[in-house]
Design a protein around this motif. Structure first.
Motif, PDB file in Angstrom:
ATOM      1  N   ARG A   3       0.850  -1.190   0.000  1.00 37.35           N
ATOM      2  CA  ARG A   3       0.000   0.000   0.000  1.00 37.35           C
ATOM      3  C   ARG A   3       0.882   1.236   0.000  1.00 37.35           C
ATOM      4  O   ARG A   3       1.796   1.338   0.809  1.00 37.35           O
ATOM      5  CB  ARG A   3      -0.877   0.018   1.244  1.00 37.35           C
ATOM      6  N   TYR A  17      -7.443   9.805   7.537  1.00 36.05           N
ATOM      7  CA  TYR A  17      -7.542   9.066   6.278  1.00 36.05           C
ATOM      8  C   TYR A  17      -6.605   9.640   5.229  1.00 36.05           C
ATOM      9  O   TYR A  17      -6.222  10.800   5.276  1.00 36.05           O
ATOM     10  CB  TYR A  17      -8.976   9.015   5.754  1.00 36.05           C
ATOM     11  N   GLU A  21      -4.882   5.611  -2.046  1.00 40.70           N
ATOM     12  CA  GLU A  21      -3.841   4.609  -1.828  1.00 40.70           C
ATOM     13  C   GLU A  21      -3.668   3.804  -3.102  1.00 40.70           C
ATOM     14  O   GLU A  21      -4.651   3.458  -3.763  1.00 40.70           O
ATOM     15  CB  GLU A  21      -4.201   3.653  -0.689  1.00 40.70           C
ATOM     16  N   ILE A  23      -2.802   0.253  -4.353  1.00 35.76           N
ATOM     17  CA  ILE A  23      -2.818  -1.112  -3.823  1.00 35.76           C
ATOM     18  C   ILE A  23      -2.184  -2.017  -4.878  1.00 35.76           C
ATOM     19  O   ILE A  23      -2.678  -2.090  -6.002  1.00 35.76           O
ATOM     20  CB  ILE A  23      -4.257  -1.582  -3.516  1.00 35.76           C
ATOM     21  N   ILE A  76      -9.235  -1.071   2.664  1.00 43.37           N
ATOM     22  CA  ILE A  76      -8.611  -0.144   1.725  1.00 43.37           C
ATOM     23  C   ILE A  76      -9.529   1.011   1.331  1.00 43.37           C
ATOM     24  O   ILE A  76      -9.082   1.955   0.680  1.00 43.37           O
ATOM     25  CB  ILE A  76      -8.093  -0.872   0.463  1.00 43.37           C
ATOM     26  N   LYS A  77     -10.798   0.977   1.728  1.00 43.23           N
ATOM     27  CA  LYS A  77     -11.748   2.059   1.405  1.00 43.23           C
ATOM     28  C   LYS A  77     -12.924   1.984   2.355  1.00 43.23           C
ATOM     29  O   LYS A  77     -13.407   0.897   2.665  1.00 43.23           O
ATOM     30  CB  LYS A  77     -12.242   1.901  -0.042  1.00 43.23           C
ATOM     31  N   ASN A 104      -3.654   2.061  10.024  1.00 44.68           N
ATOM     32  CA  ASN A 104      -4.363   2.109   8.746  1.00 44.68           C
ATOM     33  C   ASN A 104      -5.202   3.372   8.685  1.00 44.68           C
ATOM     34  O   ASN A 104      -5.951   3.678   9.616  1.00 44.68           O
ATOM     35  CB  ASN A 104      -5.253   0.866   8.588  1.00 44.68           C
ATOM     36  N   PRO A 106      -7.382   4.320   5.744  1.00 40.64           N
ATOM     37  CA  PRO A 106      -7.893   4.117   4.382  1.00 40.64           C
ATOM     38  C   PRO A 106      -8.654   5.331   3.864  1.00 40.64           C
ATOM     39  O   PRO A 106      -9.248   6.080   4.643  1.00 40.64           O
ATOM     40  CB  PRO A 106      -8.841   2.920   4.538  1.00 40.64           C
TER      41      PRO A 106
END
Length: 131
Positions: A3, A17, A21, A23, A76-77, A104, A106
């Motif tokens: 990431r 946030y 990103e 991925i 991731i979202k 994290n 995201p």
């Protein structure tokens, strides 16, 4: 999975946030439906209590992730819906307490809505996760 945060500006980091990103190298993706403050039977909980509803929705999100062999570090979202954005933001420290320990942040969208599908619910969170 690799990431890489994309933040042309730093202001969103203060809110917990990343702007985006990249991925790379994922092998599995999980799309999680909106999680709300309901018990294991689907009964709404904590009427009128935004903080308690956020906490339970996050518990439910974590349970779904665990069922897929993932955790919050795989998210991731996020999509967040609240009937009172100001009240939700007052309680967003709960998000930091959950996502902070797994480091994290995201990308996230927070939308104010007039109501959610089940009357009395104030907060809903959906996620995409990858491993």
């Amino acid at each position: 999975m690799k990431r890489t945060a994309v933040n042309p500006w730093n202001w969103s980091l203060k809110l917990g946030y990343n702007q985006a990103e990249i991925i790379e190298g994922q092998t599995r993706q999980l799309i999680v439906a909106g999680q709300i403050a309901v018990d294991e039977n689907g009964a709404p909980q904590h009427a009128g209590d935004m903080r308690a509803q956020i906490a339970l929705a996050l518990d439910n999100l974590e349970a779904v992730l665990k069922g897929a062999g993932m955790d919050l570090s795989n998210v991731i979202k996020l999509g967040v819906y609240a009937t009172d954005v100001d009240e939700a933001l007052k309680n967003f420290d709960l998000m930091g307490m959950r996502f902070g320990p797994v480091q994290n942040a995201p990308p996230m969208t927070l939308l104010g809505v007039t109501r959610l599908a089940i009357p009395g619910l104030l907060f809903e969170i959906e996620a995409t996760a990858a491993a």
